[in-house]
Design an enzyme around this catalytic site. Sequence first.
Site, PDB file in Angstrom:
ATOM      1  CG  LEU A 345      -2.141  -0.882   1.049  1.00 16.89           C
ATOM      2  CD1 LEU A 345      -2.793  -0.730   2.421  1.00 16.89           C
ATOM      3  CD2 LEU A 345      -3.160  -0.466   0.331  1.00 16.89           C
ATOM      4  CG  PHE A 350       7.777   4.254  12.074  1.00 17.26           C
ATOM      5  CD1 PHE A 350       8.609   3.932  13.140  1.00 17.26           C
ATOM      6  CD2 PHE A 350       7.182   5.461  12.130  1.00 17.26           C
ATOM      7  CE1 PHE A 350       8.806   4.698  14.080  1.00 17.26           C
ATOM      8  CE2 PHE A 350       7.263   6.134  13.136  1.00 17.26           C
ATOM      9  CZ  PHE A 350       8.094   6.019  14.169  1.00 17.26           C
ATOM     10  CG  ASP A 464       3.947  13.063  12.802  1.00 18.91           C
ATOM     11  OD1 ASP A 464       3.883  14.353  12.604  1.00 18.91           O
ATOM     12  OD2 ASP A 464       4.437  12.289  12.306  1.00 18.91           O
TER      13      ASP A 464
END
Length: 622
Positions: A345, A350, A464
């Site tokens: 995807l 990360f 974030d």
Amino acid sequence: MLLKIVFLALLSQVAHLAGDDFTYNGFNGVNLTLDGLASITPNGLLSLTNDTIHGQGHAFYSVPQKFKKYPADNVLSFSTTFVFGIIPEDPTLGSAGFTFVLSPTSDLMTQGSPNYFLGLFNMTNNGNQSNHIFAVEFDTYNSPEANDINNNHVGIDINGYISKKSYPAGFTSDEDGKFHDLLLFSGEPMQVWIEYNATDMQINVTLSPLWTPKPKNALLSCSVNLSSIILDQMFVGFSASTGTIYTYQYILGWSFKVDGKVPELNLSSLPPLPRIKKKAKILSLWLPIALLVFVLITAAVTFVVLRRKKFSELHEDWELDLDSTRLSYEQLYKATRGFKDENLLGIGGFGRVYRGVLPASRVDVAVKRLSYESKHGVRESVAEIVSLDKLRHRNIVQLLGYCRLKSELLLVYEFMPNGSLDNFLFSKGEQTLDWGQRFHIIKGVASGLLYLHEGWDQVVIHRDIKASNVLLDSDMNGRLGDFGLARLYDHSAAPHTTNVVGTLGFLAPELARSCKATTSSDVFAFGAFLLEVACGRRAIEPSKHDEIEEVLVDWVFENWKMGMIHETKDPRLGDNYVLEELDLVLKLALLCSHPSPSARPSMREATAILNGDLALPPLLQE
Ligand SMILES: *[C@@H]1O[C@H](CO)[C@@H](O)[C@H](O)[C@H]1NC(C)=O
Ligand SMILES: *[C@@H]1O[C@H](CO)[C@@H](O)[C@H](O)[C@H]1NC(C)=O
Ligand SMILES: *[C@@H]1O[C@H](CO)[C@@H](O)[C@H](O)[C@H]1NC(C)=O
Ligand SMILES: *[C@@H]1O[C@H](CO)[C@@H](O)[C@H](O)[C@H]1NC(C)=O
Ligand SMILES: *[C@@H]1O[C@H](CO)[C@@H](O)[C@H](O)[C@H]1NC(C)=O
Ligand SMILES: *[C@@H]1O[C@H](CO)[C@@H](O)[C@H](O)[C@H]1NC(C)=O
Ligand SMILES: *[C@@H]1O[C@H](CO)[C@@H](O)[C@H](O)[C@H]1NC(C)=O
Ligand SMILES: *[C@@H]1O[C@H](CO)[C@@H](O)[C@H](O)[C@H]1NC(C)=O
């Protein structure tokens, strides 16, 4: 002609004789009539209640079943079997319970009530012959009003909530001939058989743990002439309620038949129940405690001797919390078809994210693969799991499970079919969002962030918040994702001091000085996020004219000072927006992104302002 009619009439008699039946091993795509708190979960569980207290829910097969064979008034034999699981809020407390019910109507919302009424009756109609309700209750609350025997029983209810007959939940084992107690709200799946024999007018209810074959002896056996209770046509289904606390009450599979042997369920293809947290159990065993203390002492000694190896320590603590959602690598390998590139995807900060379908439950998922190389990475990923695993909110992307390999961590999330919000906001041309959608997403994200800040026993700081960390579900609800940077701290304790994490353009100015992320620095980023959505621009964009980056907040602020704040809106909106809402969002954004933390609202205030429950305070020029 006459002959033909007679023949048709005969045919329909035959059809009657055979009786209707249906079998559901999981409820994905099944057309049931649902109301109240009832829903079908993405993995195919029929969920009768959710975490709403004092609520009720109903689920009925969508067409009524014929229970009488014309012209006789006798009720035909019928039987049903189903598998259920009740997951309590508190492992020691039940809430209300659920029933299998035959009812003349599939609309019980008006005549049923929550709590011990089980969604079937209310104060006025309780016991009235004209109810024509037959139900088998699985009651997890001991209510004196209903003459209940305890808070864990099965009962037969006719037209009212006071059971005609009831018995504590359990089963007589065919193996040892002894009665074994079962706890209805143990979080473990159990199977039920309910059979009515029209010849001897006997109703039997049998209960057993899942995978235990139907015990020979019924739990409840009761002689009752149902002819005046059951009408020609009745809806069959389930009703449930919650009391002062909630329980999740699920049906995993169900089959039903009039006049004949009920089809068996395929137990291996039932969707899995969500797991119950097992912490309390671990604590009740002494040996693990002794072991744990030993391990901790050893760890403490090692800690001192080997100086500061604190990462492995944190690791230990968290492991206890993680057990609830563990999945096998094999499952995830199958789910993503071997982590093929077609299933990729995206690649995030990360690691890689793959699309997949869990083999057992057919649930669509997104699997995030994080490698373990840096110790820093491990710590953050594990923090992410700990927080997400427990958090449940409709504006948060739910973590469904995880898997650990030697050097990798795999996280399994609900799949969000509409991807991330930034694709809609910043992609050139094509698809964009209208104002209504944007405002809805903004309100959703605000409520999700409020939940993180105040909705749980620990404050969760997201750290974030930005459009690319907001995902859209199939109903275009905004959901906060990517908690890799989230840190937890207790309400009382002072915030940790750590390195600055986050994204430029969203970082509150005080972070540069103190490095202390707070709910207030989240509010700052939320302000920048509001501007991204309203203006259709990134929080930081290289300016066209020179090399200097343009900060969105500053640009909108300048425009506001010149009285031109509305000019900053996304040009793609055209004239299709609600001026009051746009004005509210832009000004709230400036308030949230105020350089001084004390001038910013809390998320509770920001949410109230967005919902029109609180007036927007005036903005002040500095
Ligand atoms: C519970 O179900 C009701 C009805 O479908 C819904 O309005 C409510 O939002 C649900 N609660 C949660 C926490 O999902
Ligand atoms: C569900 O069943 C009802 C009753 O038979 C019918 O009216 C309705 O159209 C069905 N809905 C779907 C989506 O099949
Ligand atoms: C109780 O249910 C009946 C229908 O059976 C309905 O007419 C009545 O309004 C309900 N009463 C209350 C107090 O909800
Ligand atoms: C039972 O319900 C019917 C219909 O709602 C009503 O007419 C009748 O008075 C009720 N009987 C009693 C005893 O409350
Ligand atoms: C129903 O009861 C009759 C009489 O006791 C018995 O002969 C018959 O086998 C029973 N039927 C079923 C399906 O158990
Ligand atoms: C109900 O249970 C009784 C006693 O356990 C048994 O004799 C009878 O056959 C059962 N009836 C049905 C329909 O299973
Ligand atoms: C059962 O009840 C119906 C209607 O009340 C009655 O006609 C029938 O005779 C009863 N059957 C027996 C065996 O009592
Ligand atoms: C039961 O379900 C499993 C898993 O979905 C499947 O492999 C098996 O063939 C099914 N058994 C029957 C008898 O349908």
